[in-house]
Design a protein around this motif. Structure first.
Motif, PDB file in Angstrom:
ATOM      1  N   ASN A 188       0.817  -1.218   0.000  1.00 52.23           N
ATOM      2  CA  ASN A 188       0.000   0.000   0.000  1.00 52.23           C
ATOM      3  C   ASN A 188       0.849   1.265   0.000  1.00 52.23           C
ATOM      4  OD1 ASN A 188      -2.591  -1.189  -0.042  1.00 52.23           O
ATOM      5  ND2 ASN A 188      -2.427  -1.648   2.156  1.00 52.23           N
ATOM      6  N   LYS A 189       2.061   1.156  -0.507  1.00 51.05           N
ATOM      7  CA  LYS A 189       2.936   2.324  -0.645  1.00 51.05           C
ATOM      8  C   LYS A 189       3.047   2.650  -2.131  1.00 51.05           C
ATOM      9  CE  LYS A 189       5.690   1.385   3.503  1.00 51.05           C
ATOM     10  NZ  LYS A 189       7.041   1.087   4.045  1.00 51.05           N
ATOM     11  N   TYR A 190       2.607   3.814  -2.485  1.00 56.14           N
ATOM     12  CA  TYR A 190       2.539   4.201  -3.898  1.00 56.14           C
ATOM     13  C   TYR A 190       3.479   5.348  -4.220  1.00 56.14           C
ATOM     14  CZ  TYR A 190      -1.671   1.343  -3.709  1.00 56.14           C
ATOM     15  OH  TYR A 190      -2.552   0.303  -3.522  1.00 56.14           O
ATOM     16  N   VAL A 191       4.502   5.544  -3.381  1.00 52.79           N
ATOM     17  CA  VAL A 191       5.417   6.663  -3.545  1.00 52.79           C
ATOM     18  C   VAL A 191       6.616   6.240  -4.380  1.00 52.79           C
ATOM     19  CG1 VAL A 191       6.946   8.271  -2.342  1.00 52.79           C
ATOM     20  CG2 VAL A 191       4.718   7.714  -1.370  1.00 52.79           C
ATOM     21  N   ILE A 192       7.059   7.121  -5.275  1.00 52.36           N
ATOM     22  CA  ILE A 192       8.260   6.890  -6.077  1.00 52.36           C
ATOM     23  C   ILE A 192       9.032   8.199  -6.154  1.00 52.36           C
ATOM     24  CG2 ILE A 192       7.049   7.387  -8.261  1.00 52.36           C
ATOM     25  CD1 ILE A 192       8.869   5.317  -9.618  1.00 52.36           C
ATOM     26  N   SER A 193      10.348   8.134  -6.025  1.00 50.25           N
ATOM     27  CA  SER A 193      11.175   9.335  -6.085  1.00 50.25           C
ATOM     28  C   SER A 193      11.214   9.877  -7.506  1.00 50.25           C
ATOM     29  CB  SER A 193      12.597   9.020  -5.613  1.00 50.25           C
ATOM     30  OG  SER A 193      13.218   8.112  -6.502  1.00 50.25           O
ATOM     31  N   LEU A 194      11.634  11.147  -7.636  1.00 49.74           N
ATOM     32  CA  LEU A 194      11.747  11.734  -8.970  1.00 49.74           C
ATOM     33  C   LEU A 194      12.728  10.956  -9.830  1.00 49.74           C
ATOM     34  CD1 LEU A 194      10.165  14.211  -7.836  1.00 49.74           C
ATOM     35  CD2 LEU A 194      11.685  15.650  -9.193  1.00 49.74           C
ATOM     36  N   SER A 195      13.895  10.625  -9.255  1.00 45.31           N
ATOM     37  CA  SER A 195      14.891   9.890 -10.036  1.00 45.31           C
ATOM     38  C   SER A 195      14.377   8.498 -10.413  1.00 45.31           C
ATOM     39  CB  SER A 195      16.193   9.776  -9.240  1.00 45.31           C
ATOM     40  OG  SER A 195      15.973   9.127  -7.999  1.00 45.31           O
ATOM     41  N   GLY A 196      13.667   7.846  -9.482  1.00 51.70           N
ATOM     42  CA  GLY A 196      13.091   6.540  -9.789  1.00 51.70           C
ATOM     43  C   GLY A 196      12.045   6.625 -10.876  1.00 51.70           C
ATOM     44  N   CYS A 197      11.259   7.680 -10.854  1.00 51.68           N
ATOM     45  CA  CYS A 197      10.219   7.886 -11.870  1.00 51.68           C
ATOM     46  C   CYS A 197      10.846   8.105 -13.244  1.00 51.68           C
ATOM     47  CB  CYS A 197       9.362   9.086 -11.466  1.00 51.68           C
ATOM     48  SG  CYS A 197       7.925   9.350 -12.519  1.00 51.68           S
ATOM     49  N   PHE A 198      11.879   8.968 -13.294  1.00 51.16           N
ATOM     50  CA  PHE A 198      12.538   9.233 -14.570  1.00 51.16           C
ATOM     51  C   PHE A 198      13.244   7.984 -15.091  1.00 51.16           C
ATOM     52  CE2 PHE A 198      12.958  13.835 -13.008  1.00 51.16           C
ATOM     53  CZ  PHE A 198      11.741  14.175 -13.579  1.00 51.16           C
ATOM     54  N   LEU A 199      13.811   7.179 -14.193  1.00 52.44           N
ATOM     55  CA  LEU A 199      14.488   5.960 -14.609  1.00 52.44           C
ATOM     56  C   LEU A 199      13.488   4.961 -15.191  1.00 52.44           C
ATOM     57  CD1 LEU A 199      17.324   4.654 -14.615  1.00 52.44           C
ATOM     58  CD2 LEU A 199      16.712   3.570 -12.437  1.00 52.44           C
ATOM     59  N   GLN A 200      12.342   4.826 -14.533  1.00 46.34           N
ATOM     60  CA  GLN A 200      11.306   3.940 -15.046  1.00 46.34           C
ATOM     61  C   GLN A 200      10.841   4.406 -16.420  1.00 46.34           C
ATOM     62  OE1 GLN A 200       7.150   4.018 -13.574  1.00 46.34           O
ATOM     63  NE2 GLN A 200       7.429   1.846 -13.043  1.00 46.34           N
ATOM     64  N   TYR A 201      10.639   5.711 -16.566  1.00 50.23           N
ATOM     65  CA  TYR A 201      10.183   6.249 -17.853  1.00 50.23           C
ATOM     66  C   TYR A 201      11.227   6.001 -18.943  1.00 50.23           C
ATOM     67  CZ  TYR A 201       8.788   9.404 -21.530  1.00 50.23           C
ATOM     68  OH  TYR A 201       8.446   9.920 -22.755  1.00 50.23           O
ATOM     69  N   PHE A 202      12.513   6.184 -18.603  1.00 45.29           N
ATOM     70  CA  PHE A 202      13.576   5.996 -19.597  1.00 45.29           C
ATOM     71  C   PHE A 202      13.555   4.581 -20.159  1.00 45.29           C
ATOM     72  CE2 PHE A 202      17.875   4.254 -20.249  1.00 45.29           C
ATOM     73  CZ  PHE A 202      18.216   4.953 -21.404  1.00 45.29           C
ATOM     74  N   PHE A 203      13.533   3.583 -19.267  1.00 44.47           N
ATOM     75  CA  PHE A 203      13.567   2.198 -19.740  1.00 44.47           C
ATOM     76  C   PHE A 203      12.274   1.814 -20.447  1.00 44.47           C
ATOM     77  CE2 PHE A 203      17.006   1.747 -16.562  1.00 44.47           C
ATOM     78  CZ  PHE A 203      17.964   1.207 -17.395  1.00 44.47           C
ATOM     79  N   PHE A 204      11.135   2.252 -19.899  1.00 45.96           N
ATOM     80  CA  PHE A 204       9.861   1.922 -20.534  1.00 45.96           C
ATOM     81  C   PHE A 204       9.787   2.487 -21.955  1.00 45.96           C
ATOM     82  CE2 PHE A 204       5.790   3.995 -21.548  1.00 45.96           C
ATOM     83  CZ  PHE A 204       5.069   2.869 -21.913  1.00 45.96           C
ATOM     84  N   THR A 205      10.098   3.767 -22.110  1.00 42.07           N
ATOM     85  CA  THR A 205      10.007   4.405 -23.419  1.00 42.07           C
ATOM     86  C   THR A 205      11.062   3.871 -24.375  1.00 42.07           C
ATOM     87  OG1 THR A 205       9.251   6.414 -22.306  1.00 42.07           O
ATOM     88  CG2 THR A 205       9.874   6.625 -24.595  1.00 42.07           C
TER      89      THR A 205
END
Length: 305
Positions: A91-108
């Protein structure tokens, strides 16, 4: 929490991914569904990779690209589903800015690479069916490596450009991402910077990585269809079409949902549909790819036996 003071502004240092919290009564069902899907996706694609590597009958360009696609799909779904599953459990839905950008980089990057790789696979089928006498000379080992490497490089390069631009944005307002992963528009619309420039660049890159490859794939299949229809025997036509049907099914599913999500303007009232279509190409497509190729490809069936 999730903010840091910068002068008179409050800078966001982490995001809250809302995901599917709006329907709490089905959280456990969603968790089980995504868990089973992820396990099946990874096992299915790993099986295809293992077959391509170990079975000498599959050591040809068509299955080399299929092995690349399976590896890509495994990485692709792993950028999103493990974190989503962990959120369901904790039930933790928090992600750091760097983690978010890293996820976006690999996904895209992986999504862009898949667009190019699917086009390369259609080109391989075009050469095999329309120019069979030149197939071995054209689709040699060096050419296959260059086509596969170019697909990966194009996707990751475009993703690196967009991600670097996203990192220049300032986030000082709401920090809730109305999506189940860090996608472009849900993140960018939270920025308090001017986003017109990055939206234009991203639209151009997304168009270049989807529309031209999609059109090239369609053109390849037009030529393939014309060639196959001229084959005199029905057995020959069926065999030729059977080598393309699996790939064509995957292309239709992947490109169809991708174009609807990113390139078709949607009014705000239909914004929630983006999540549904996003599930199709982030979760379902990596799952059905090994199923489609395993069930409809005779060489894969023989290798399995």
């Amino acid at each position: 929490m999730g903010r840091a003071e910068q002068g008179n502004e409050t800078a966001v240092v982490e995001f809250i991914i809302l995901g599917f919290q709006s329907i709490p009564e089905v959280q456990f069902i969603l968790f089980l569904m995504f868990l089973v899907t992820y396990i099946a996706t990874v096992l299915g694609n790993l099986l295809i990779m293992m077959l391509v590597v170990t079975d000498h009958h599959l050591h040809n360009p068509m299955f080399f690209f299929l092995g690349n696609l399976s590896f890509l799909e495994t990485c692709y779904t792993s950028t999103i589903l493990p974190r989503m599953l962990a959120s369901f459990l904790t039930n933790k839905y928090v992600i750091s800015l760097s983690g978010c950008f890293l996820q976006y980089f690999f996904f895209t990057g992986l999504a862009g690479a898949e667009c190019c790789l699917l086009t390369v696979m259609s080109y391989d089928r075009y050469i095999a069916i329309c120019k069979p006498l030149h197939y071995t000379a054209i689709m040699n080992g060096r050419c296959c490596l260059q086509l596969a490497g170019g697909s990966w490089a194009n996707g990751l390069l475009a993703s690196a450009i967009v991600t670097s631009l996203m990192q220049q944005l300032t986030f000082c307002g709401p920090n809730e991402i109305d999506h189940f992963f860090c996608d472009f528009m849900p993140v960018v619309k939270l920025s308090c910077s001017d986003t017109h420039w990055i939206e234009l660049v991203t639209f151009i890159l997304a168009s270049l990585l989807t529309l031209p490859p999609f059109l090239l794939t369609l053109i390849s299949y037009v030529y393939i269809s014309n060639t196959v229809l001229r084959i005199p025997s029905s057995t020959g036509r069926h065999k030729a079409f059977s080598t393309c049907s699996s790939h064509l099914t995957v292309v239709t599913l992947f490109y169809g949902t991708l174009i609807v999500v990113y390139l078709v303007p949607k009014p705000n009232t239909l914004g929630d549909l983006s999540k549904v279509f996003s599930v199709c190409y982030t979760v379902l497509t990596p799952l059905v790819n090994p199923l489609i190729y395993s069930l409809r490809n005779n060489n894969i069936k023989k290798a399995l036996r």
